[in-house]
Write an enzyme that holds these catalytic residues in place. Sequence first.
Site, PDB file in Angstrom:
ATOM      1  CG  ASP A 197       2.287  20.951  -1.459  1.00 40.69           C
ATOM      2  OD1 ASP A 197       2.293  20.611  -0.262  1.00 40.69           O
ATOM      3  OD2 ASP A 197       2.173  20.137  -2.394  1.00 40.69           O
ATOM      4  CG  HIS A 345      -4.702  16.178   1.724  1.00 44.12           C
ATOM      5  ND1 HIS A 345      -4.477  14.855   1.437  1.00 44.12           N
ATOM      6  CD2 HIS A 345      -3.525  16.829   1.453  1.00 44.12           C
ATOM      7  CE1 HIS A 345      -3.230  14.701   1.006  1.00 44.12           C
ATOM      8  NE2 HIS A 345      -2.628  15.883   1.010  1.00 44.12           N
TER       9      HIS A 345
HETATM   10 FE1  N7H Z   1      -0.671  16.203   0.244  1.00 45.49          FE
HETATM   11  N1  N7H Z   1      -3.299  19.664  -1.871  1.00 45.49           N
HETATM   12  O1  N7H Z   1      -3.027  20.591  -2.575  1.00 45.49           O
HETATM   13  O2  N7H Z   1      -4.453  19.488  -1.499  1.00 45.49           O
HETATM   14  N2  N7H Z   1      -0.931  18.198   0.621  1.00 45.49           N
HETATM   15  N3  N7H Z   1      -1.369  16.470  -1.647  1.00 45.49           N
HETATM   16  N4  N7H Z   1      -0.226  14.246  -0.198  1.00 45.49           N
HETATM   17  N5  N7H Z   1       0.198  15.963   2.041  1.00 45.49           N
HETATM   18  C1  N7H Z   1      -0.521  18.847   1.748  1.00 45.49           C
HETATM   19  O3  N7H Z   1       1.272  21.096   4.797  1.00 45.49           O
HETATM   20  C2  N7H Z   1      -1.995  17.595  -2.163  1.00 45.49           C
HETATM   21  C3  N7H Z   1      -0.409  13.624  -1.385  1.00 45.49           C
HETATM   22  C4  N7H Z   1       0.667  14.778   2.583  1.00 45.49           C
HETATM   23  O4  N7H Z   1       2.139  17.531   8.020  1.00 45.49           O
HETATM   24  C5  N7H Z   1      -0.925  20.215   1.684  1.00 45.49           C
HETATM   25  O5  N7H Z   1       2.840  21.249   3.287  1.00 45.49           O
HETATM   26  C6  N7H Z   1      -2.341  17.332  -3.543  1.00 45.49           C
HETATM   27  C7  N7H Z   1      -0.094  12.221  -1.270  1.00 45.49           C
HETATM   28  C8  N7H Z   1       1.255  15.018   3.886  1.00 45.49           C
HETATM   29  O6  N7H Z   1       0.167  18.427   8.294  1.00 45.49           O
HETATM   30  C9  N7H Z   1      -1.601  20.379   0.504  1.00 45.49           C
HETATM   31  C10 N7H Z   1      -1.914  16.055  -3.831  1.00 45.49           C
HETATM   32  C11 N7H Z   1       0.279  12.019   0.041  1.00 45.49           C
HETATM   33  C12 N7H Z   1       1.115  16.371   4.115  1.00 45.49           C
HETATM   34  C13 N7H Z   1      -1.620  19.099  -0.182  1.00 45.49           C
HETATM   35  C14 N7H Z   1      -1.316  15.523  -2.640  1.00 45.49           C
HETATM   36  C15 N7H Z   1       0.205  13.311   0.695  1.00 45.49           C
HETATM   37  C16 N7H Z   1       0.461  16.946   2.952  1.00 45.49           C
HETATM   38  C17 N7H Z   1      -0.685  21.283   2.739  1.00 45.49           C
HETATM   39  C18 N7H Z   1      -2.001  15.270  -5.100  1.00 45.49           C
HETATM   40  C19 N7H Z   1       0.696  10.756   0.739  1.00 45.49           C
HETATM   41  C20 N7H Z   1       1.574  17.123   5.351  1.00 45.49           C
HETATM   42  C21 N7H Z   1       0.689  21.868   2.632  1.00 45.49           C
HETATM   43  C22 N7H Z   1      -2.185  15.775  -6.285  1.00 45.49           C
HETATM   44  C23 N7H Z   1       0.158   9.592   0.513  1.00 45.49           C
HETATM   45  C24 N7H Z   1       0.505  17.115   6.405  1.00 45.49           C
HETATM   46  C25 N7H Z   1       1.662  21.365   3.660  1.00 45.49           C
HETATM   47  C26 N7H Z   1       0.975  17.744   7.677  1.00 45.49           C
HETATM   48  C27 N7H Z   1       0.160  18.285   2.820  1.00 45.49           C
HETATM   49  C28 N7H Z   1      -2.267  18.781  -1.396  1.00 45.49           C
HETATM   50  C29 N7H Z   1      -0.794  14.254  -2.545  1.00 45.49           C
HETATM   51  C30 N7H Z   1       0.563  13.536   2.015  1.00 45.49           C
HETATM   52  C31 N7H Z   1      -2.182  21.713   0.059  1.00 45.49           C
HETATM   53  C32 N7H Z   1      -3.063  18.249  -4.513  1.00 45.49           C
HETATM   54  C33 N7H Z   1      -0.178  11.172  -2.383  1.00 45.49           C
HETATM   55  C34 N7H Z   1       1.873  13.968   4.798  1.00 45.49           C
END
Ligand code: N7H
Length: 489
Positions: A197, A345
């Site tokens: 992440d 996602h």
């Molecule tokens: Fe997410 N995951 O492990 O699947 N997220 N996220 N997220 N997320 C991202 O690019 C995850 C949540 C965003 O710029 C990565 O840094 C999990 C909420 C945004 O390309 C992974 C949870 C919200 C991005 C995960 C969770 C977001 C992002 C890739 C909850 C907003 C950047 C790593 C438990 C409402 C996208 C990375 C971009 C990336 C996961 C929550 C948003 C692996 C497990 C609630 C904007």
Amino acid sequence: MHSAAGAMGTSVQGPGLNLDEIQGDVLLGLQKHAEAFLFFKIETIPLFKRWLHHYLQHITTIRQVQQRELTVRRHRQLGHKTRQSLYGLNMGFTGRGLNALVGTRRPRLDPSFEEGADGGGTIARLKDPPKSHWLPKFVSDRIDGVFLLTGPDPSSVTFHSNLLLNFLGTSAKVVNTEMGATRPGAERGHEHFGFLDGISQPGVRGLTSQSNAIREPDQGLPGQDLLWPGEFVFGYPGQHQEHPTKEGPPPEMAAPWMRNGSYMVFRRLEQKVPEFRKFVREQAARLGMDWELLAARMVGRWTSGAPMELAPLRDNPALGGDDKRNNDFEFAEDRFQRKCPYAAHIRKVYPRDDVNEAEAQRHRIIRQGIPFGPEVAPGETTTRYSRGLMFVCYQTSIERQFEYIQRQANDPGFVGGKRRPGGGAVMPGFDPIIGQAEGNGPREMDEPYPNYPAGNRRTTLEMPKQFVELTAAGYFFMPSITTLRSVLT
Ligand code: N7H
């Protein structure tokens, strides 16, 4: 966790940010291996103000975060493996907290902020679970604010929290405490489902350094678009509505004391890790594919961080760990979701050039979350211990930034206008990670099986239950140092 706005240093272009005024977690992220969230209620207003006045010197600013980052780097370059004892403190207030300190006749801020994360309208808009499903302690009393305390490990952070509470005395009461911590060993930097992440963050003009200022003047690291700081901090130009790189007007401030402040969204998101793993294995077997590939298609990246767009069929850990390459991609040329599903996602929450470029940049957030809870225990086949992500993000419009993103994740029709190779319309489905259906109802996602590099096999992933559940949430305003010192004390 990676530093928020990407690489450190000074950007050659952009407005001068007041680094001594902005709280450190907002744009860069406090250095943290552990973080305590202390949600409090103000009991005696004059006492609390007096406490705040004295304790203000301990608030960590962006300037300090920057200086510490340089020290950490030097420490590493000298070959030291030990963690440095760097402690951070930031704080924010809910609308009720501001009422207590500024008075109920204060100007009204962002409507979502005023309604609060626990307001009925907010819960309905986001399809969040009702408050009766939240942590009982969190909803046991009114929450006026939150302290964020960061440090090298949970026990020393607890020690510092106790010192703060001693000074706070009877002026405020802690309603609920939460502790986040990075995962151990090789899982450090990964969230509980196993994915790296903190890779992709918006760059901030005037703060994020550029890896190639001549060839890519609008990017920090390759693929990291530079945004105007007003998207995240009040008092600076924001994004232009129609142009992805041009300067737009500063976001409106209901009061001058909002300058150098930011809204913080907090969500305690429980992750059902054993259930997620079991589901992915079973569904992969049904679809005739590796479970790692299915999990990666749900997220849009492999566990190493390698993006599906650049590594569509197998993981590439060297790519995943390379910050010059792991975020340098777009989606639009992947027209039939052959490499990465529309509902994955990262494609849902930041669709890049799937939508108009200027539009994509109007819904960005700076994420500063941290995992919580223990590792999955041997034999834990259904979740026995609460674990997940303390999700934290910063922005200047909760409605246009965080809430917009969450609503797209919940909307099976987003991103719209996509076609099958044969011409039919596509319904992408829910974001399998954070998408929420009414009452935790069943969800679907289109095309879990890759038609790569060609093919037209139709598949659907049916997800009867969510793997991520909200258990507490709050909307806070993180004031500038001057506002903490003047208007709030
Ligand atoms: Fe997410 N995951 O492990 O699947 N997220 N996220 N997220 N997320 C991202 O690019 C995850 C949540 C965003 O710029 C990565 O840094 C999990 C909420 C945004 O390309 C992974 C949870 C919200 C991005 C995960 C969770 C977001 C992002 C890739 C909850 C907003 C950047 C790593 C438990 C409402 C996208 C990375 C971009 C990336 C996961 C929550 C948003 C692996 C497990 C609630 C904007």
